[in-house]
Design an enzyme around this catalytic site. Structure first.
Site, PDB file in Angstrom:
ATOM      1  N   GLU A  31       0.815  -1.208   0.000  1.00  0.00           N
ATOM      2  CA  GLU A  31       0.000   0.000   0.000  1.00  0.00           C
ATOM      3  C   GLU A  31       0.852   1.263   0.000  1.00  0.00           C
ATOM      4  O   GLU A  31       1.940   1.298   0.571  1.00  0.00           O
ATOM      5  CB  GLU A  31      -0.908   0.000   1.239  1.00  0.00           C
ATOM      6  CG  GLU A  31      -1.803  -1.221   1.255  1.00  0.00           C
ATOM      7  CD  GLU A  31      -2.777  -1.258   2.428  1.00  0.00           C
ATOM      8  OE1 GLU A  31      -3.730  -2.021   2.348  1.00  0.00           O
ATOM      9  OE2 GLU A  31      -2.582  -0.518   3.403  1.00  0.00           O
ATOM     10  N   CYS A  57       3.345   8.368   1.594  1.00  0.00           N
ATOM     11  CA  CYS A  57       3.891   7.366   2.505  1.00  0.00           C
ATOM     12  C   CYS A  57       4.112   6.080   1.705  1.00  0.00           C
ATOM     13  O   CYS A  57       3.171   5.479   1.198  1.00  0.00           O
ATOM     14  CB  CYS A  57       2.914   7.154   3.658  1.00  0.00           C
ATOM     15  SG  CYS A  57       3.498   5.928   4.831  1.00  0.00           S
ATOM     16  N   CYS A  70       6.711  -7.491   6.848  1.00  0.00           N
ATOM     17  CA  CYS A  70       7.879  -7.086   7.634  1.00  0.00           C
ATOM     18  C   CYS A  70       8.217  -8.219   8.585  1.00  0.00           C
ATOM     19  O   CYS A  70       7.323  -8.849   9.160  1.00  0.00           O
ATOM     20  CB  CYS A  70       7.586  -5.812   8.421  1.00  0.00           C
ATOM     21  SG  CYS A  70       9.005  -5.247   9.385  1.00  0.00           S
ATOM     22  N   CYS A  86       6.852  -6.082  15.380  1.00  0.00           N
ATOM     23  CA  CYS A  86       6.529  -5.153  16.473  1.00  0.00           C
ATOM     24  C   CYS A  86       5.113  -5.476  16.952  1.00  0.00           C
ATOM     25  O   CYS A  86       4.223  -5.757  16.141  1.00  0.00           O
ATOM     26  CB  CYS A  86       6.631  -3.709  16.011  1.00  0.00           C
ATOM     27  SG  CYS A  86       8.321  -3.286  15.542  1.00  0.00           S
ATOM     28  N   CYS A  93       1.823  -3.604  15.425  1.00  0.00           N
ATOM     29  CA  CYS A  93       1.826  -3.233  14.006  1.00  0.00           C
ATOM     30  C   CYS A  93       1.158  -4.309  13.137  1.00  0.00           C
ATOM     31  O   CYS A  93       1.538  -5.480  13.192  1.00  0.00           O
ATOM     32  CB  CYS A  93       3.264  -3.008  13.551  1.00  0.00           C
ATOM     33  SG  CYS A  93       3.423  -2.714  11.781  1.00  0.00           S
ATOM     34  N   GLU A 152      10.499  -2.577   6.724  1.00  0.00           N
ATOM     35  CA  GLU A 152      11.606  -1.878   7.379  1.00  0.00           C
ATOM     36  C   GLU A 152      12.601  -1.464   6.280  1.00  0.00           C
ATOM     37  O   GLU A 152      13.348  -2.299   5.755  1.00  0.00           O
ATOM     38  CB  GLU A 152      12.263  -2.813   8.408  1.00  0.00           C
ATOM     39  CG  GLU A 152      13.579  -2.325   8.976  1.00  0.00           C
ATOM     40  CD  GLU A 152      13.569  -0.898   9.498  1.00  0.00           C
ATOM     41  OE1 GLU A 152      12.730  -0.549  10.346  1.00  0.00           O
ATOM     42  OE2 GLU A 152      14.416  -0.104   9.041  1.00  0.00           O
ATOM     43  N   SER A 156      11.992   6.054   7.911  1.00  0.00           N
ATOM     44  CA  SER A 156      11.618   5.669   9.269  1.00  0.00           C
ATOM     45  C   SER A 156      12.174   4.279   9.549  1.00  0.00           C
ATOM     46  O   SER A 156      11.984   3.358   8.764  1.00  0.00           O
ATOM     47  CB  SER A 156      10.087   5.656   9.385  1.00  0.00           C
ATOM     48  OG  SER A 156       9.689   5.187  10.653  1.00  0.00           O
ATOM     49  N   SER A 182      11.643   4.823  15.301  1.00  0.00           N
ATOM     50  CA  SER A 182      10.462   4.350  16.023  1.00  0.00           C
ATOM     51  C   SER A 182      10.871   3.870  17.397  1.00  0.00           C
ATOM     52  O   SER A 182      11.356   2.758  17.553  1.00  0.00           O
ATOM     53  CB  SER A 182       9.819   3.202  15.233  1.00  0.00           C
ATOM     54  OG  SER A 182       9.277   3.714  14.042  1.00  0.00           O
ATOM     55  N   LEU A 183      10.686   4.728  18.376  1.00  0.00           N
ATOM     56  CA  LEU A 183      11.214   4.446  19.714  1.00  0.00           C
ATOM     57  C   LEU A 183      10.191   3.648  20.556  1.00  0.00           C
ATOM     58  O   LEU A 183      10.467   2.542  20.977  1.00  0.00           O
ATOM     59  CB  LEU A 183      11.554   5.791  20.371  1.00  0.00           C
ATOM     60  CG  LEU A 183      12.557   5.799  21.496  1.00  0.00           C
ATOM     61  CD1 LEU A 183      13.826   5.057  21.148  1.00  0.00           C
ATOM     62  CD2 LEU A 183      12.891   7.243  21.868  1.00  0.00           C
ATOM     63  N   HIS A 184       9.076   4.254  20.839  1.00  0.00           N
ATOM     64  CA  HIS A 184       7.911   3.602  21.471  1.00  0.00           C
ATOM     65  C   HIS A 184       8.078   3.154  22.921  1.00  0.00           C
ATOM     66  O   HIS A 184       7.111   2.730  23.550  1.00  0.00           O
ATOM     67  CB  HIS A 184       7.418   2.403  20.651  1.00  0.00           C
ATOM     68  CG  HIS A 184       7.208   2.711  19.209  1.00  0.00           C
ATOM     69  ND1 HIS A 184       6.570   3.841  18.772  1.00  0.00           N
ATOM     70  CD2 HIS A 184       7.574   2.037  18.086  1.00  0.00           C
ATOM     71  CE1 HIS A 184       6.541   3.840  17.443  1.00  0.00           C
ATOM     72  NE2 HIS A 184       7.143   2.776  17.007  1.00  0.00           N
ATOM     73  N   ASN A 242      -3.346   3.169  16.332  1.00  0.00           N
ATOM     74  CA  ASN A 242      -4.462   2.841  15.439  1.00  0.00           C
ATOM     75  C   ASN A 242      -4.789   1.364  15.559  1.00  0.00           C
ATOM     76  O   ASN A 242      -3.952   0.521  15.244  1.00  0.00           O
ATOM     77  CB  ASN A 242      -4.094   3.162  13.990  1.00  0.00           C
ATOM     78  CG  ASN A 242      -3.985   4.657  13.791  1.00  0.00           C
ATOM     79  OD1 ASN A 242      -4.847   5.411  14.229  1.00  0.00           O
ATOM     80  ND2 ASN A 242      -2.902   5.092  13.186  1.00  0.00           N
ATOM     81  N   CYS A 251      -1.417   5.052  10.040  1.00  0.00           N
ATOM     82  CA  CYS A 251      -0.154   4.369  10.358  1.00  0.00           C
ATOM     83  C   CYS A 251      -0.433   3.036  11.013  1.00  0.00           C
ATOM     84  O   CYS A 251      -1.262   2.957  11.914  1.00  0.00           O
ATOM     85  CB  CYS A 251       0.658   5.121  11.384  1.00  0.00           C
ATOM     86  SG  CYS A 251       0.794   6.826  11.117  1.00  0.00           S
TER      87      CYS A 251
END
Ligand code: SAH
Ligand code: SF4
Length: 361
Positions: A92, A105, A112, A116, A119, A166, A197, A219-221, A296, A339
């Protein structure tokens, strides 16, 4: 003889291709302009090429963008395109219009491998890397669909490599595609308008700094290794101390540069005052801005979005400490284009999803 897909070639490779058919380097620049600035898909359009060359090109080369599947438009103007990348797989691409800029984007992998916890792409597993033509082809298609504004400027002014996959685990193709995005003979975007990213692939961050220091989002999170190990499992390989050192190296030579830290707020998981304090300590020595992302949801995600009030409090704490912290608006909700919701369709070679369901049964 296999024909070369010219959309797979960055400028140096186009020059090599021209040399291989006895043409001078300036022909490569002409070709790049036709392919990327005008979005040409037919050699016959290329009116400033010699007739003999125009006739020869279809024998040795082709212009093959990824095939475009369904397109959707959200009530807020966000658009999503599904690209069919063969073998039943789809990725996408999302366009997000904002005042003063338009951001595309872009995806870099089919699925991936990094899993994570929050995700949807990670849930699907990994199938394969996208080619240069498939990565840059997303911008090629979107430019064709959106065109230019009344002043003749491109509608797409910024690109973020934040779609599926990634980017730094598809390093070579990503860097070549990005070099086309930056090249004045192709898309001519400035390096600050192209953002990669990453979930924090430390050695690849160093290679990127040397090759093509575009804007970097990390991407820390989570502010500590225990929590980050759980949310972003690649942290077990590249823990926070190493990641922060790589971030400092990335911006060390350019005083105006900064890292954008992305931080998804998950209800009760990483959104408490103590997490904000720990985050401030962790990032103290890194020139940075924060992008807070409301989670999301997607089916069986297992997390909830933090309440708006807690998101505000978190942002305020960072701002009090002098940091720029923006909260990302959720866009394209109604077409699942926000996202982390990009799921496309991935035939996971590891059959991860099925395995997990079997384990859960
Ligand atoms: N693999 C790269 C780039 C793609 S993910 C990376 O992880 O940075 C792009 C961004 O979407 C990341 O910041 C990621 O954390 C975020 N994201 C993933 N799932 C999400 C979700 N469910 N809600 C909100 N953002 C999400
Ligand atoms: Fe992969 Fe990024 Fe999703 Fe993690 S957040 S699984 S690295 S796409």
């Amino acid at each position: 003889m296999n024909r070369v897909n010219l959309l797979d070639l960055d400028l140096p490779a186009l020059v090599d291709f021209c040399a291989s058919i006895g043409e001078k380097p300036y022909r490569a620049r002409q070709l790049a302009r036709w392919l990327h600035q005008y979005g040409a898909d037919d050699f016959a359009q290329m009116s400033d090429l010699a007739k003999t060359l125009r006739a020869r090109l279809p024998e040795v080369a082709e212009i093959r963008p990824p095939s475009l599947g369904e397109a959707q438009v959200s009530a807020d103007g966000t658009r999503k395109w599904l690209l069919d990348v063969g073998g039943g797989n789809r990725v996408e691409t999302v366009f997000i219009p904002e005042t003063g800029r338009g951001t595309l984007c872009v995806s870099t992998q089919v699925g991936c491998a990094l899993e994570c916890a929050f995700c949807a792409t990670g849930r699907q597993g990994f199938n394969r890397n996208l080619s240069v033509a498939e990565i840059v082809g997303q911008l090629w298609w979107a430019n064709r669909a959106l065109g230019r504004d009344p002043k003749g400027e491109r509608i797409i002014s910024n690109v973020v490599l934040m779609g599926m996959g990634e980017p730094l685990l598809n390093f070579d193709h990503t860097v070549r595609a990005v070099s086309l995005m930056l090249d004045d003979h192709a898309y001519g975007l400035s390096r600050r308008r192209v953002t990669i990213s990453t979930s924090g692939i430390v050695p690849a961050m160093d290679r990127l700094r040397e090759r093509m220091p575009v804007a970097l989002a990390v991407s820390l999170h989570a502010p500590d290794d225990t929590l980050r190990d759980r949310l972003v499992p690649i942290n077990r390989k590249y823990p926070l101390k190493e990641l922060m050192a790589a971030c400092r190296r990335y911006v060390a030579d350019a005083p105006r540069d900064f890292i954008t830290f992305e931080y998804i707020l998950l209800d009760g998981v990483n959104d408490q005052p103590q997490h904000a304090e720990a985050l401030l300590r962790l990032t103290r020595d890194v020139p940075c801005k924060f992008n807070l992302i409301p989670f999301n949801p997607f089916p069986h995600a297992g997390f909830r979005r933090s309440p708006a009030q807690r998101v505000r409090a978190f942002a305020e704490r960072l701002a009090e400490a002098g940091l720029v912290a923006t909260t990302r608006k959720t866009r394209g909700d109604d077409i699942d284009a926000a996202c982390g919701q990009l799921a496309g369709q991935v035939d996971d070679r590891s059959r991860r999803v099925i395995r997990r369901l079997e384990l859960a049964a």
